[in-house]
Design an enzyme around this catalytic site. Structure first.
Site, mmCIF file in Angstrom:
data_model
loop_
_atom_site.group_PDB
_atom_site.id
_atom_site.type_symbol
_atom_site.label_atom_id
_atom_site.label_comp_id
_atom_site.label_asym_id
_atom_site.label_seq_id
_atom_site.Cartn_x
_atom_site.Cartn_y
_atom_site.Cartn_z
ATOM 1 N N GLN A 1 25.040 -22.934 34.068
ATOM 2 C CA GLN A 1 24.005 -23.257 35.063
ATOM 3 C C GLN A 1 23.936 -24.767 35.272
ATOM 4 O OE1 GLN A 1 22.234 -21.007 36.843
ATOM 5 N NE2 GLN A 1 21.224 -22.648 37.965
ATOM 6 N N LYS B 1 19.642 -13.914 37.265
ATOM 7 C CA LYS B 1 21.055 -13.535 37.125
ATOM 8 C C LYS B 1 21.226 -12.517 35.997
ATOM 9 C CE LYS B 1 22.580 -17.889 39.083
ATOM 10 N NZ LYS B 1 22.979 -19.297 38.881
ATOM 11 N N ASP C 1 31.765 -18.732 39.119
ATOM 12 C CA ASP C 1 31.093 -19.648 40.043
ATOM 13 C C ASP C 1 32.098 -20.351 40.952
ATOM 14 O OD1 ASP C 1 28.424 -19.930 40.457
ATOM 15 O OD2 ASP C 1 28.079 -21.441 38.907
#
Ligand code: NAP
Length: 295
Positions: free
Chosen positions: A94, A50, A117
């Site tokens: 994450q 990422k 997200d």
């Protein structure tokens, strides 16, 4: 019949190029902050990719690594600080977090305007309501792959296997917003094979290797395999592994009209969609027009 392969690599590369082009047209560089807690090797691989892709798309990446024993309050404080930081456009925490940290408590302090997200309650609510907002990346990737085939989605029966907050539920809602007729299946669903055979678009997201067999697939259906399962691969050498999907690929390919492979399918779309969300979040926060080609 041999299915046409949906080339996630090509679709994701094209999307990343569009994001980079869009980012280059903005008045400033969007910034994505990625927070990782602990030493899970797979999570670190994902996060490094990422970070790399964010920079390759011409955006600024902040990579925040916290030790596995970081207290929940410290993780919450870190996300609060990023939420308050005017220079940060997107925040990604994450998952999974170490067991002693309540992920919901962390998501609850993440500014929904920076929720690239799409996992905060606000983002989920906006998706349920069909309002504009930041959507979860992997499910968006599924929709974009489906659209890349040129098949008209409206009116199709989409069957999503799995109902997780991360994938199954948002995927179902996104295909509903594309005017599909949607069924969500899960571990208590009766006659999964029979249900799957009614799917024009089948989206397995359960995390069980090759669980979906070829005779579950309707002739000509589109299969978007979300599953990522690491299995032993003795043929590659002792202790070696390989990644396979939730679908028995060879069997399903003989029935499906379109199929996305694993690897090389949905998984590659996730990071590209994260970059897209970062540009969209930056534009919305800073009042910039969304560059053509990205909306
Ligand atoms: P998850 O949270 O474990 O959810 C799995 C879902 O599958 C649950 O809803 C579960 O049903 C259902 N399920 C499990 N076994 C089943 C069975 N035998 N029959 C029917 N349904 C069953 O997993 P997730 O986070 O959604 O991830 C799903 C898969 O997608 C995993 O392989 C994961 O690695 C992969 N994934 C890929 C990406 C990507 O970038 N491509 C991103 C995220 C996840 P219940 O709710 O009834 O328990």
């Amino acid at each position: 019949v041999t299915a046409a392969i949906i080339d996630g690599k090509a679709v994701a590369a094209e999307l990343r190029a569009r994001v980079a082009q869009a980012a280059s047209q903005l008045l400033g560089q969007p910034t994505l902050a990625v927070v990782i807690v602990g030493d899970d090797p797979a999570s670190h691989v994902y996060v490094r990719s990422k970070v790399r892709e964010t920079e390759a798309a011409g955006m600024i990446s902040r990579h925040i690594v916290l030790p596995a024993d970081t207290a929940q309050a410290a993780v919450v404080a870190q996300v609060q600080a990023l939420s308050a930081d005017p220079d940060v456009d997107g925040i990604l925490v994450q998952l999974p977090l170490p067991a002693h940290i309540d992920a919901q408590a962390v998501l609850d302090v993440l500014d929904p305007a920076k929720d690239v997200d799409g996992l905060t309650d606000t983002s989920a609510g906006r998706l349920v309501s069909g309002k504009a907002g930041l959507r979860p990346c992997t499910p968006v990737g599924c929709v974009l792959l489906a659209k890349s085939t040129g098949v008209r989605l409206a009116g199709k029966h989409a069957v999503v296997l799995g109902r997780s907050i991360l994938v199954g539920r948002p995927a179902a809602l996104l295909f509903l917003l594309e005017d599909c007729t949607v069924t969500i299946a899960h571990s208590k669903t009766r006659d999964l094979p029979g249900l799957c055979r009614t799917a024009d678009i089948l989206i397995p997201a359960i995390g069980r290797p090759e669980f979906v067999r070829g005779d579950w697939v309707k002739d000509g259906a589109m299969v978007l395999d979300v599953g990522i399962n690491r299995v032993p691969a003795p043929e590659k050498g002792e202790g070696k592994t390989r990644v396979i999907g939730d679908v028995a690929f060879d069997e399903a390919s003989a029935r499906a009209g379109w199929i996305s492979p694993v690897p090389g399918g949905v998984g590659l779309m996730t990071v590209a969609c994260l970059l897209r969300n970062t540009v969209l979040a930056a534009c919305a926060r800073r009042g910039w027009a969304v560059p053509a080609g990205l909306s």
